[in-house]
Design an enzyme around this catalytic site. Structure first.
Site, PDB file in Angstrom:
ATOM      1  N   ARG A 233     -34.240  22.897  -5.551  1.00 45.02           N
ATOM      2  CA  ARG A 233     -33.113  23.820  -5.388  1.00 45.02           C
ATOM      3  C   ARG A 233     -33.287  24.513  -4.038  1.00 45.02           C
ATOM      4  O   ARG A 233     -34.423  24.843  -3.645  1.00 45.02           O
ATOM      5  CB  ARG A 233     -33.081  24.885  -6.499  1.00 45.02           C
ATOM      6  CG  ARG A 233     -32.600  24.399  -7.848  1.00 45.02           C
ATOM      7  CD  ARG A 233     -31.101  24.107  -7.873  1.00 45.02           C
ATOM      8  NE  ARG A 233     -30.629  23.637  -9.168  1.00 45.02           N
ATOM      9  CZ  ARG A 233     -30.551  22.368  -9.543  1.00 45.02           C
ATOM     10  NH1 ARG A 233     -30.924  21.400  -8.718  1.00 45.02           N
ATOM     11  NH2 ARG A 233     -30.081  22.028 -10.730  1.00 45.02           N
ATOM     12  N   GLU A 262     -24.400  25.806  -0.831  1.00 42.01           N
ATOM     13  CA  GLU A 262     -23.860  24.446  -0.927  1.00 42.01           C
ATOM     14  C   GLU A 262     -22.366  24.489  -1.232  1.00 42.01           C
ATOM     15  O   GLU A 262     -21.969  25.278  -2.089  1.00 42.01           O
ATOM     16  CB  GLU A 262     -24.584  23.660  -2.020  1.00 42.01           C
ATOM     17  CG  GLU A 262     -26.046  23.411  -1.683  1.00 42.01           C
ATOM     18  CD  GLU A 262     -26.795  22.610  -2.767  1.00 42.01           C
ATOM     19  OE1 GLU A 262     -26.153  22.115  -3.712  1.00 42.01           O
ATOM     20  OE2 GLU A 262     -28.012  22.513  -2.657  1.00 42.01           O
ATOM     21  N   HIS A 281     -27.145  16.973  -1.598  1.00 43.35           N
ATOM     22  CA  HIS A 281     -27.503  17.143  -3.018  1.00 43.35           C
ATOM     23  C   HIS A 281     -27.211  15.864  -3.820  1.00 43.35           C
ATOM     24  O   HIS A 281     -26.414  15.878  -4.762  1.00 43.35           O
ATOM     25  CB  HIS A 281     -26.763  18.354  -3.623  1.00 43.35           C
ATOM     26  CG  HIS A 281     -27.469  18.895  -4.836  1.00 43.35           C
ATOM     27  ND1 HIS A 281     -27.516  20.235  -5.163  1.00 43.35           N
ATOM     28  CD2 HIS A 281     -28.178  18.271  -5.817  1.00 43.35           C
ATOM     29  CE1 HIS A 281     -28.205  20.401  -6.272  1.00 43.35           C
ATOM     30  NE2 HIS A 281     -28.618  19.218  -6.687  1.00 43.35           N
TER      31      HIS A 281
HETATM   32  P1  NAP Z   1     -39.920  20.221 -14.744  1.00 46.22           P
HETATM   33  O1  NAP Z   1     -40.441  19.032 -15.470  1.00 46.22           O
HETATM   34  O2  NAP Z   1     -39.529  21.429 -15.508  1.00 46.22           O
HETATM   35  O3  NAP Z   1     -40.971  20.599 -13.606  1.00 46.22           O
HETATM   36  C1  NAP Z   1     -40.948  21.792 -12.913  1.00 46.22           C
HETATM   37  C2  NAP Z   1     -42.365  22.126 -12.541  1.00 46.22           C
HETATM   38  O4  NAP Z   1     -42.350  23.293 -11.717  1.00 46.22           O
HETATM   39  C3  NAP Z   1     -43.266  22.443 -13.728  1.00 46.22           C
HETATM   40  O5  NAP Z   1     -44.346  21.577 -13.697  1.00 46.22           O
HETATM   41  C4  NAP Z   1     -43.711  23.884 -13.492  1.00 46.22           C
HETATM   42  O6  NAP Z   1     -45.084  24.076 -13.744  1.00 46.22           O
HETATM   43  C5  NAP Z   1     -43.535  24.015 -12.006  1.00 46.22           C
HETATM   44  N1  NAP Z   1     -43.436  25.420 -11.611  1.00 46.22           N
HETATM   45  C6  NAP Z   1     -42.587  26.375 -12.065  1.00 46.22           C
HETATM   46  N2  NAP Z   1     -42.847  27.556 -11.465  1.00 46.22           N
HETATM   47  C7  NAP Z   1     -43.880  27.327 -10.609  1.00 46.22           C
HETATM   48  C8  NAP Z   1     -44.594  28.134  -9.701  1.00 46.22           C
HETATM   49  N3  NAP Z   1     -44.328  29.429  -9.547  1.00 46.22           N
HETATM   50  N4  NAP Z   1     -45.589  27.566  -8.981  1.00 46.22           N
HETATM   51  C9  NAP Z   1     -45.902  26.260  -9.116  1.00 46.22           C
HETATM   52  N5  NAP Z   1     -45.248  25.430  -9.967  1.00 46.22           N
HETATM   53  C10 NAP Z   1     -44.252  25.966 -10.698  1.00 46.22           C
HETATM   54  O7  NAP Z   1     -38.617  19.819 -13.916  1.00 46.22           O
HETATM   55  P2  NAP Z   1     -38.255  18.418 -13.254  1.00 46.22           P
HETATM   56  O8  NAP Z   1     -37.506  17.574 -14.222  1.00 46.22           O
HETATM   57  O9  NAP Z   1     -39.466  17.857 -12.604  1.00 46.22           O
HETATM   58  O10 NAP Z   1     -37.210  18.933 -12.154  1.00 46.22           O
HETATM   59  C11 NAP Z   1     -37.566  19.925 -11.206  1.00 46.22           C
HETATM   60  C12 NAP Z   1     -36.347  20.525 -10.575  1.00 46.22           C
HETATM   61  O11 NAP Z   1     -35.763  19.597  -9.666  1.00 46.22           O
HETATM   62  C13 NAP Z   1     -35.197  20.827 -11.547  1.00 46.22           C
HETATM   63  O12 NAP Z   1     -35.367  22.078 -12.174  1.00 46.22           O
HETATM   64  C14 NAP Z   1     -33.979  20.805 -10.652  1.00 46.22           C
HETATM   65  O13 NAP Z   1     -33.704  22.097 -10.184  1.00 46.22           O
HETATM   66  C15 NAP Z   1     -34.401  19.929  -9.494  1.00 46.22           C
HETATM   67  N6  NAP Z   1     -33.648  18.663  -9.435  1.00 46.22           N
HETATM   68  C16 NAP Z   1     -32.858  18.418  -8.356  1.00 46.22           C
HETATM   69  C17 NAP Z   1     -32.162  17.226  -8.262  1.00 46.22           C
HETATM   70  C18 NAP Z   1     -31.297  16.922  -7.075  1.00 46.22           C
HETATM   71  O14 NAP Z   1     -30.234  16.346  -7.243  1.00 46.22           O
HETATM   72  N7  NAP Z   1     -31.697  17.254  -5.873  1.00 46.22           N
HETATM   73  C19 NAP Z   1     -32.256  16.277  -9.286  1.00 46.22           C
HETATM   74  C20 NAP Z   1     -33.082  16.556 -10.365  1.00 46.22           C
HETATM   75  C21 NAP Z   1     -33.782  17.739 -10.433  1.00 46.22           C
HETATM   76  P3  NAP Z   1     -45.708  24.297 -15.201  1.00 46.22           P
HETATM   77  O15 NAP Z   1     -45.454  22.997 -15.913  1.00 46.22           O
HETATM   78  O16 NAP Z   1     -47.131  24.512 -14.930  1.00 46.22           O
HETATM   79  O17 NAP Z   1     -44.988  25.449 -15.815  1.00 46.22           O
END
Ligand code: NAP
Length: 314
Positions: A233, A262, A281
């Site tokens: 994000r 955006e 995006h």
């Molecule tokens: P996820 O499985 O929830 O992974 C997010 C990770 O971030 C978790 O491992 C969490 O750690 C970590 N985290 C949260 N706060 C943190 C902090 N302060 N310091 C370090 N690590 C932290 O989510 P995901 O499926 O991988 O997706 C991640 C994000 O990508 C989504 O939330 C979305 O916003 C974005 N995204 C963007 C697109 C795009 O089109 N560009 C597509 C898909 C996703 P813990 O597990 O230790 O809590």
């Protein structure tokens, strides 16, 4: 008849699917998102809401809903929804993890290669008629990916999918997350990650602890030869600090799929920088993934309305 509101331009075939399932559907049909007033007016008698990251589903919107049972978002991220408030109102929330992980990890690798090997810069050079010198050994040199350190901030689903790809490219992976994970990579603190990585990739969700997690301080610690890649994000990076650092050559480059604002405004200074790759995006934007996201979000919505188990629920 139960009613659902679709608050972004969605696929016709999936709107039909909702109607075929006996629902009355009120759907927004423009790429420009609806106003909050429109959402509030139309959500008042809706049983379900299908939304996307272009809609801000805050307290005011939730309070306008009198019968809402479910909010289903066509995204894995849910920073656009006041989740705690919705839950306090007994509104269930569906989202679309897993199905977009590989597409997003692929795009991130595309960004890494594009910025390191100057792929988009080379394309621009040709298109603007500037490829006017013969091949020489020092022309358009980029940075090798093989053997380099990839620092992943956020070891969730996308972070793990990145490890698989990084191994194939011969990279060493270090990562930071709130909690240590059982993965084939070294868990490090954020400072160490900033200092040691050749490529820093953000794979966190946007939450109060990740807002501007990459700021001036973080960038100051990075190697001058390093690259920053973000497809999570926009607000996880202080874009002003990043732009300044790129202009001053404090890091070598950046590749960004997401932005603080955006669509990006046409006078955003990032647009003028050669050492930056920008995509609009499109992390999950493949035919296959968007169909899977549609199916999951629609089925989550139906399950929420019927009081059944969703595919993915927060
Ligand atoms: P996820 O499985 O929830 O992974 C997010 C990770 O971030 C978790 O491992 C969490 O750690 C970590 N985290 C949260 N706060 C943190 C902090 N302060 N310091 C370090 N690590 C932290 O989510 P995901 O499926 O991988 O997706 C991640 C994000 O990508 C989504 O939330 C979305 O916003 C974005 N995204 C963007 C697109 C795009 O089109 N560009 C597509 C898909 C996703 P813990 O597990 O230790 O809590």
């Amino acid at each position: 008849m139960q009613k659902v509101l679709v608050s972004f331009r969605f696929f016709n075939e999936w709107i039909k699917f909702l109607k075929d399932n006996g629902l009355e559907v009120k759907a927004w049909d423009s790429p420009v998102p609806p106003s909050k007033i429109w959402i509030k007016e139309n959500i008042s008698d809706a049983d379900g809401l299908l939304c996307s990251l272009v809609n801000r589903i805050d307290r005011e919107v939730i309070d306008a809903a009198k019968k809402l049972k479910v909010i289903s978002t066509f995204s894995v991220g849910y920073d656009h929804i006041d989740v705690n408030y919705a839950k306090s109102k007994k509104i269930r929330i569906g989202y679309t993890p897993e199905v977009l992980t590989d597409a997003t990890a692929d795009l991130i690798f595309g960004l890494i290669l594009a910025v390191a090997r100057r792929i988009v810069e080379g394309d621009r050079l040709i298109r603007f008629g500037k490829w006017n010198q013969p091949w020489t050994p020092d022309f358009m040199l980029g940075t090798e990916v093989n053997g380099k350190v990839l620092g992943i901030v956020g070891m969730g689903r996308i972070g793990k999918a990145l490890i698989k790809r990084a191994k194939g490219f011969g990279m060493k992976v270090i990562y930071n997350s709130r909690t240590k994970k059982d993965v084939d990579a070294e868990f490090v603190d954020l400072d160490y990650l900033a200092k040691e990585s050749d490529f820093v990739v953000l794979a966190v969700d946007l939450n109060p602890t990740t807002y501007h997690i990459v700021n001036k301080d973080f960038i100051e610690k990075m190697k001058r030869s390093a690259f920053l890649i973000n497809a999570s994000r926009g607000k996880v990076i202080d874009e002003t600090a990043l732009t300044e650092a790129l202009k001053l050559g404090k890091i070598r480059g950046a590749a960004l799929d997401v932005f603080e604002e955006e669509p990006i405004s046409s006078d955003n200074p990032l647009i003028k920088l050669e050492n930056v790759v920008l995509t609009p995006h499109i992390g999950s934007a493949t035919y296959e993934t968007r169909q899977k996201m549609a199916e999951v979000s629609v089925k989550n919505l139906l399950a929420g309305i019927k009081g059944e188990q969703m595919i993915y629920e927060l």
